[in-house]
Design an enzyme around this catalytic site. Structure first.
Site, PDB file in Angstrom:
ATOM      1  N   PHE A   1      -9.859 -19.653  -6.225  1.00 48.47           N
ATOM      2  CA  PHE A   1      -9.918 -19.287  -4.865  1.00 48.47           C
ATOM      3  C   PHE A   1     -11.037 -19.172  -4.004  1.00 48.47           C
ATOM      4  CE2 PHE A   1      -6.345 -16.904  -2.456  1.00 48.47           C
ATOM      5  CZ  PHE A   1      -5.340 -17.627  -2.827  1.00 48.47           C
TER       6      PHE A   1
ATOM      7  N   ARG B   1     -13.384 -18.449   3.911  1.00 47.44           N
ATOM      8  CA  ARG B   1     -12.253 -18.923   4.784  1.00 47.44           C
ATOM      9  C   ARG B   1     -13.062 -19.037   6.192  1.00 47.44           C
ATOM     10  NH1 ARG B   1      -7.188 -14.980   2.996  1.00 47.44           N
ATOM     11  NH2 ARG B   1      -6.781 -16.273   1.360  1.00 47.44           N
TER      12      ARG B   1
ATOM     13  N   HIS C   1      -7.744 -17.543   9.202  1.00 47.03           N
ATOM     14  CA  HIS C   1      -7.241 -18.652   7.730  1.00 47.03           C
ATOM     15  C   HIS C   1      -7.435 -20.166   8.230  1.00 47.03           C
ATOM     16  CE1 HIS C   1      -5.389 -20.197   4.366  1.00 47.03           C
ATOM     17  NE2 HIS C   1      -5.495 -18.967   3.631  1.00 47.03           N
TER      18      HIS C   1
ATOM     19  N   ARG D   1     -13.256 -11.226   4.225  1.00 45.35           N
ATOM     20  CA  ARG D   1     -12.566 -10.752   2.949  1.00 45.35           C
ATOM     21  C   ARG D   1     -12.331 -12.142   2.153  1.00 45.35           C
ATOM     22  NH1 ARG D   1      -6.784 -11.138   1.370  1.00 45.35           N
ATOM     23  NH2 ARG D   1      -6.239 -12.416   3.361  1.00 45.35           N
TER      24      ARG D   1
ATOM     25  N   LEU E   1       1.249 -19.394   7.604  1.00 43.08           N
ATOM     26  CA  LEU E   1       0.305 -19.780   6.564  1.00 43.08           C
ATOM     27  C   LEU E   1       0.667 -20.899   5.542  1.00 43.08           C
ATOM     28  CD1 LEU E   1      -2.473 -18.271   5.883  1.00 43.08           C
ATOM     29  CD2 LEU E   1      -0.840 -17.354   4.077  1.00 43.08           C
TER      30      LEU E   1
ATOM     31  N   GLU F   1      -4.224  -2.529   4.665  1.00 45.38           N
ATOM     32  CA  GLU F   1      -4.845  -3.254   5.683  1.00 45.38           C
ATOM     33  C   GLU F   1      -5.085  -2.406   6.728  1.00 45.38           C
ATOM     34  OE1 GLU F   1      -3.292  -7.301   6.094  1.00 45.38           O
ATOM     35  OE2 GLU F   1      -4.497  -7.710   7.786  1.00 45.38           O
TER      36      GLU F   1
ATOM     37  N   GLN G   1     -10.186 -12.230  10.401  1.00 45.91           N
ATOM     38  CA  GLN G   1     -10.096 -13.496   9.620  1.00 45.91           C
ATOM     39  C   GLN G   1      -9.254 -14.486  10.027  1.00 45.91           C
ATOM     40  OE1 GLN G   1      -8.730 -13.651   5.276  1.00 45.91           O
ATOM     41  NE2 GLN G   1     -11.149 -13.833   5.271  1.00 45.91           N
TER      42      GLN G   1
ATOM     43  N   LEU H   1      -4.525  -8.057  -1.357  1.00 41.88           N
ATOM     44  CA  LEU H   1      -3.048  -7.277  -2.555  1.00 41.88           C
ATOM     45  C   LEU H   1      -4.068  -6.277  -3.375  1.00 41.88           C
ATOM     46  CD1 LEU H   1      -1.041 -10.580  -3.339  1.00 41.88           C
ATOM     47  CD2 LEU H   1      -0.485  -8.494  -1.677  1.00 41.88           C
TER      48      LEU H   1
ATOM     49  N   ALA I   1       0.863  -1.096   0.155  1.00 52.40           N
ATOM     50  CA  ALA I   1       0.076  -0.145  -0.039  1.00 52.40           C
ATOM     51  C   ALA I   1       0.926   1.329   0.016  1.00 52.40           C
ATOM     52  CB  ALA I   1      -0.867   0.026   1.168  1.00 52.40           C
ATOM     53  N   GLY I   2       1.672   1.355   0.879  1.00 52.59           N
ATOM     54  CA  GLY I   2       2.631   2.532   1.130  1.00 52.59           C
ATOM     55  C   GLY I   2       3.556   2.793  -0.113  1.00 52.59           C
TER      56      GLY I   2
ATOM     57  N   HIS J   1      -5.238 -14.136  10.817  1.00 50.85           N
ATOM     58  CA  HIS J   1      -4.778 -13.901   9.377  1.00 50.85           C
ATOM     59  C   HIS J   1      -4.783 -12.521   8.878  1.00 50.85           C
ATOM     60  CE1 HIS J   1      -3.203 -15.001   5.672  1.00 50.85           C
ATOM     61  NE2 HIS J   1      -4.308 -14.530   4.898  1.00 50.85           N
TER      62      HIS J   1
ATOM     63  N   THR K   1      -0.921 -21.548   2.120  1.00 50.52           N
ATOM     64  CA  THR K   1      -1.959 -20.734   0.979  1.00 50.52           C
ATOM     65  C   THR K   1      -2.836 -21.436   0.600  1.00 50.52           C
ATOM     66  OG1 THR K   1      -2.247 -19.592  -0.966  1.00 50.52           O
ATOM     67  CG2 THR K   1      -0.252 -21.344  -0.868  1.00 50.52           C
ATOM     68  N   GLU K   2      -4.109 -20.746   0.785  1.00 52.52           N
ATOM     69  CA  GLU K   2      -5.468 -21.126   0.076  1.00 52.52           C
ATOM     70  C   GLU K   2      -5.258 -21.803  -1.215  1.00 52.52           C
ATOM     71  OE1 GLU K   2      -8.658 -18.521   1.185  1.00 52.52           O
ATOM     72  OE2 GLU K   2      -9.633 -18.963  -0.935  1.00 52.52           O
TER      73      GLU K   2
HETATM   74  C1  LIG Z   1       0.967 -15.099   5.187  1.00 54.35           C
HETATM   75  C2  LIG Z   1       0.059 -14.062   4.651  1.00 54.35           C
HETATM   76  C3  LIG Z   1      -0.354 -14.349   3.257  1.00 54.35           C
HETATM   77  C4  LIG Z   1      -1.150 -13.662   2.531  1.00 54.35           C
HETATM   78  N1  LIG Z   1      -1.518 -13.899   1.375  1.00 54.35           N
HETATM   79  C5  LIG Z   1      -2.264 -13.053   0.529  1.00 54.35           C
HETATM   80  C6  LIG Z   1      -2.566 -13.299  -0.692  1.00 54.35           C
HETATM   81  O1  LIG Z   1      -2.182 -14.511  -1.419  1.00 54.35           O
HETATM   82  N2  LIG Z   1      -3.354 -12.557  -1.479  1.00 54.35           N
HETATM   83  C7  LIG Z   1      -4.091 -11.412  -0.816  1.00 54.35           C
HETATM   84  O2  LIG Z   1      -4.671 -10.769  -1.451  1.00 54.35           O
HETATM   85  N3  LIG Z   1      -3.705 -11.063   0.516  1.00 54.35           N
HETATM   86  C8  LIG Z   1      -2.838 -11.788   1.235  1.00 54.35           C
HETATM   87  N4  LIG Z   1      -2.375 -11.565   2.679  1.00 54.35           N
HETATM   88  C9  LIG Z   1      -2.918 -10.250   3.123  1.00 54.35           C
HETATM   89  C10 LIG Z   1      -2.006  -9.269   2.403  1.00 54.35           C
HETATM   90  O3  LIG Z   1      -0.805  -9.780   2.224  1.00 54.35           O
HETATM   91  C11 LIG Z   1      -2.051  -7.954   3.399  1.00 54.35           C
HETATM   92  O4  LIG Z   1      -3.253  -7.563   3.770  1.00 54.35           O
HETATM   93  C12 LIG Z   1      -1.189  -6.700   2.586  1.00 54.35           C
HETATM   94  O5  LIG Z   1       0.094  -7.239   1.983  1.00 54.35           O
HETATM   95  C13 LIG Z   1      -1.046  -5.624   3.595  1.00 54.35           C
HETATM   96  O6  LIG Z   1      -0.503  -4.525   3.000  1.00 54.35           O
HETATM   97  P1  LIG Z   1      -0.225  -3.442   3.648  1.00 54.35           P
HETATM   98  O7  LIG Z   1       0.830  -2.599   2.585  1.00 54.35           O
HETATM   99  O8  LIG Z   1      -1.623  -2.802   4.124  1.00 54.35           O
HETATM  100  O9  LIG Z   1       1.043  -3.608   4.953  1.00 54.35           O
HETATM  101  P2  LIG Z   1       2.229  -4.402   5.113  1.00 54.35           P
HETATM  102  O10 LIG Z   1       2.710  -5.170   3.999  1.00 54.35           O
HETATM  103  O11 LIG Z   1       1.974  -5.274   6.475  1.00 54.35           O
HETATM  104  O12 LIG Z   1       3.228  -3.360   5.480  1.00 54.35           O
HETATM  105  C14 LIG Z   1       2.918  -2.590   6.919  1.00 54.35           C
HETATM  106  C15 LIG Z   1       4.262  -1.817   6.743  1.00 54.35           C
HETATM  107  O13 LIG Z   1       4.128  -0.621   7.746  1.00 54.35           O
HETATM  108  C16 LIG Z   1       5.226  -0.546   8.436  1.00 54.35           C
HETATM  109  N5  LIG Z   1       4.922  -0.235   9.926  1.00 54.35           N
HETATM  110  C17 LIG Z   1       3.971  -0.886  10.688  1.00 54.35           C
HETATM  111  N6  LIG Z   1       4.251  -0.140  11.869  1.00 54.35           N
HETATM  112  C18 LIG Z   1       4.961   0.744  11.771  1.00 54.35           C
HETATM  113  C19 LIG Z   1       5.306   1.977  12.747  1.00 54.35           C
HETATM  114  N7  LIG Z   1       4.836   2.113  13.930  1.00 54.35           N
HETATM  115  N8  LIG Z   1       6.494   2.843  12.214  1.00 54.35           N
HETATM  116  C20 LIG Z   1       6.896   2.666  10.994  1.00 54.35           C
HETATM  117  N9  LIG Z   1       6.410   1.771  10.059  1.00 54.35           N
HETATM  118  C21 LIG Z   1       5.523   0.761  10.549  1.00 54.35           C
HETATM  119  C22 LIG Z   1       6.162  -1.750   8.269  1.00 54.35           C
HETATM  120  O14 LIG Z   1       7.584  -1.651   8.337  1.00 54.35           O
HETATM  121  C23 LIG Z   1       5.543  -1.949   6.931  1.00 54.35           C
HETATM  122  O15 LIG Z   1       6.530  -1.527   6.018  1.00 54.35           O
HETATM  123  C24 LIG Z   1      -1.596 -12.386   3.027  1.00 54.35           C
HETATM  124  C25 LIG Z   1      -1.312 -12.163   4.538  1.00 54.35           C
HETATM  125  C26 LIG Z   1      -0.382 -13.025   5.110  1.00 54.35           C
HETATM  126  C27 LIG Z   1      -0.067 -12.451   6.599  1.00 54.35           C
END
Ligand SMILES: Cc1cc2nc3c(=O)[nH]c(=O)nc-3n(C[C@H](O)[C@H](O)[C@H](O)COP(=O)(O)OP(=O)(O)OC[C@H]3O[C@@H](n4cnc5c(N)ncnc54)[C@H](O)[C@@H]3O)c2cc1C
Length: 567
Positions: free
Chosen positions: A118, A278, A234, A382, A244, A371, A232, A388, A14-15, A347, A246-247
């Protein structure tokens, strides 16, 4: 003091995508991404199964409308329908953008992007890159950010937001390398800190960082969080660690088996079987275990089997190689020859910071995406592969809002903010009459949440969990940090993460107690039916003078009326 136009907190999908989209459009803006970990170590990199988009490469009848319908039905009708449509319409464009940036997707024989089935989806719609989809997307986005000159400061923990009346002014953060506190002044702040499922401790598939820091920071500013009771589970976490599987393993044809050798999903979802959504599969596994049809090992771990053996060596090595490695490393089981012991694991958090469709929070200049945010497109449950997608779609929409619609204004950054953070750290290092340890409290928190607001919930156990969490919050006042070093003080880092987790935890339990129905991931033994008359509503939680306040908000129902959710 660090000064920038746009500060993005979080370097996950996201970021980074939001930063990239801003950087491509506005060279004049100074954008800085702050992250606790090195960008490519963010949890996005752990995503295995894939990302949904109705490309219709495998099933030609698929369409964004069908994708939206499946998502809304999957959400148990709690998602806001226009936001879901927006996400599903943008999905194919996002996939082609990723492809053109160089994301190495798996391919069909004809060269098109491959799509796998899926859970909860009407057609094979999940685009993937073997079982490493998040990893390849995150690497691609990181490369592109470097290419477009986005500044990234990592090993930097953001502690608290700073506001100027009704406008964001920036935040305070800790440089983990030197132990120095920094003020960061920004005209717009985008929170992209990820979910909070790690607060269930070792019954979670999430990385250590996912303690809901953004959600906790927003609560501490008196701003609302939404639908936080929906967590959720998983269905298939590895038995001991919650890591995990994966599904996609079921998408490729894996079976779930009980101690009678039965494919028990036949009883719970006869048409979708292992590929039901799920929440349904997780409850089925827990029911099998509760009713004595699971397995139990000598350490007391209970589980069922995920059997992949009939897929054959070639398919497992080709499509599920990471799953095989994880099973060998963490369970000593090679899925080519043996079934994998699995149990549900916390999850994903459907709820989060309350935002509109462009990621805007009620505080001017403060956005939340990914997220940590709740738009909402996932409602009460979800669908796999939709997160993603969500993080990229809403990362983009927030970037568009910042670059095209918003006049960026500076807020006054109060000098008291740094002093307050300094006080917080000093009190953690203080040791007089204090001896609590963050690791111990975290473990207790995880157990309390699993027992109170796990797969099955009921009033009594939820109230006990709330009491326990409040007791732990009280205990945390006596936390003391023995390691006094400045550089990479992991005990300090972990204690700060725990304090965030403790602020977030009541926001799961309080609405869960008041939502006297079962919907999606929120399943109550004492109220097993969905109740649209009273609870077709989003919950909103705010923290005011130390008290958690609950209110409700209508769901946007514009296209599909709620119907019974059967698979
Ligand atoms: C094992 C696993 C498998 C998954 N598989 C799938 C899939 O196949 N398909 C799907 O659609 N989704 C999947 N998901 C869900 C999906 O991956 C996540 O919901 C998504 O990647 C979240 O992205 P994000 O950018 O919001 O956060 P994240 O990728 O979690 O990134 C969070 C960021 O915030 C930073 N951060 C956090 N707190 C602080 C702080 N206090 N100060 C500074 N930085 C901070 C961290 O350093 C990190 O860079 C899966 C999740 C998991 C756990």
């Amino acid at each position: 003091m660090i000064e920038c136009d746009v500060a993005i907190v979080g370097a996950g999908g996201a970021g980074l995508f939001c930063a990239l989209e801003i950087a491509k459009r506005r060279k004049d803006l100074n954008i800085v991404v702050f992250s606790e970990v090195f960008p490519t170590r963010s949890h996005t990199g752990a995503a295995q199964g894939g990302i949904n988009a109705a490309l219709a490469n495998v099933a030609k009848d698929d369409s964004p409308e069908r994708h939206a319908y499946d998502t809304i039905k999957g959400s148990d009708f709690l998602a806001d329908q226009e936001a879901v449509f927006r996400m599903c319409e943008l999905a194919p464009k996002i996939i082609y953008e990723l492809e053109h940036m160089g994301t190495p997707f798996s391919r069909l024989e004809n060269g098109k992007i491959a799509q796998r089935p899926f859970g909860g989806a009407g057609f094979p719609r999940t685009c993937y890159s073997a079982d490493k989809t998040g990893h390849v997307i995150l690497q691609t986005l990181y490369e592109q950010c470097i290419r477009h000159g986005v500044k990234i400061i990592y090993d930097f923990l953001v502690l608290d937001l700073v506001k100027d009346e009704n406008k964001i002014a920036g935040f305070v953060g800790l440089d983990l390398v030197t132990g120095k506190l920094w003020g960061v002044k920004a005209k717009a702040v985008v929170l992209a800190t990820g979910g909070f499922a790690k607060i269930y401790w070792n019954r979670s598939s999430n990385c250590l960082g996912n303690t809901g820091d953004g959600v906790a920071m927003v609560l501490r500013q008196g701003l609302p969080v939404k639908d936080t009771e929906f967590v959720q589970f998983h269905p298939t976490g590895l038995r001991r660690s919650g890591i995990l599987v994966t599904e996609g393993a079921r998408g490729e044809g894996g079976y779930l088996i009980n101690n009678k050798g039965e494919r028990f999903m036949e009883k719970y979802a006869p048409s979708k079987m292992e590929l039901a959504p799920r929440d349904i599969v997780s409850r089925a596994i827990e029911t099998e275990i509760r009713e004595g049809r699971g397995f139990k090992d000598e350490e007391g771990y209970e589980y069922v089997y995920l059997d992949l053996r009939h897929l054959g060596r070639k398919k497992i090595l080709e499509r599920l190689s990471q799953i095989r490695e994880l099973s060998i490393d963490f369970e000593g089981v090679d899925p080519i020859n043996e079934p994998i012991p699995v149990r549900p694991t916390a999850h994903y958090t459907m709820g989060g910071i309350h935002t509109d469709i462009n990621g805007k929070t009620p505080l001017e200049g403060l956005y939340a995406i990914g997220e940590c945010a709740c738009v909402s497109v996932h409602g009460a449950n979800r669908l796999g592969g939709n997160s993603l997608l969500d993080i990229l779609v809403f990362g983009k929409l927030a970037a568009l809002d910042i670059t095209e619609n918003t006049k960026l204004k500076e807020g006054n950054f109060s000098s008291k903010a740094l002093a307050k953070a300094e006080e917080k750290l000093a009190s953690l290092f203080e040791s007089k009459d204090k001896e609590e340890n963050a690791f111990k409290i975290f473990k207790e928190l995880g157990n309390a949440l699993w027992n109170g607001v796990g797969v099955f919930r009921e009033e009594k156990s939820m109230k006990e969990a709330l009491e326990k969490v409040m007791e732990l919050k009280d205990k945390a006042r006596y936390l003391t940090i023995k390691d006094k070093s400045d550089s990479y003080n992991t005990e300090l880092l972990f204690s700060l993460k725990l304090l965030n987790a403790l602020d977030v935890a009541p926001s799961i339990i309080i609405p869960a107690i008041e939502r006297k129905e079962s919907r999606g991931s929120h399943y109550r033994l004492d109220y097993p039916k969905r109740d649209d008359e009273n609870f077709l509503k989003h919950s909103l939680i705010t923290l005011e003078n130390g008290e958690y306040k609950l209110s409700w908000k209508d769901v946007e129902i514009t296209r599909y009326q709620p119907e019974e959710r059967k698979y």
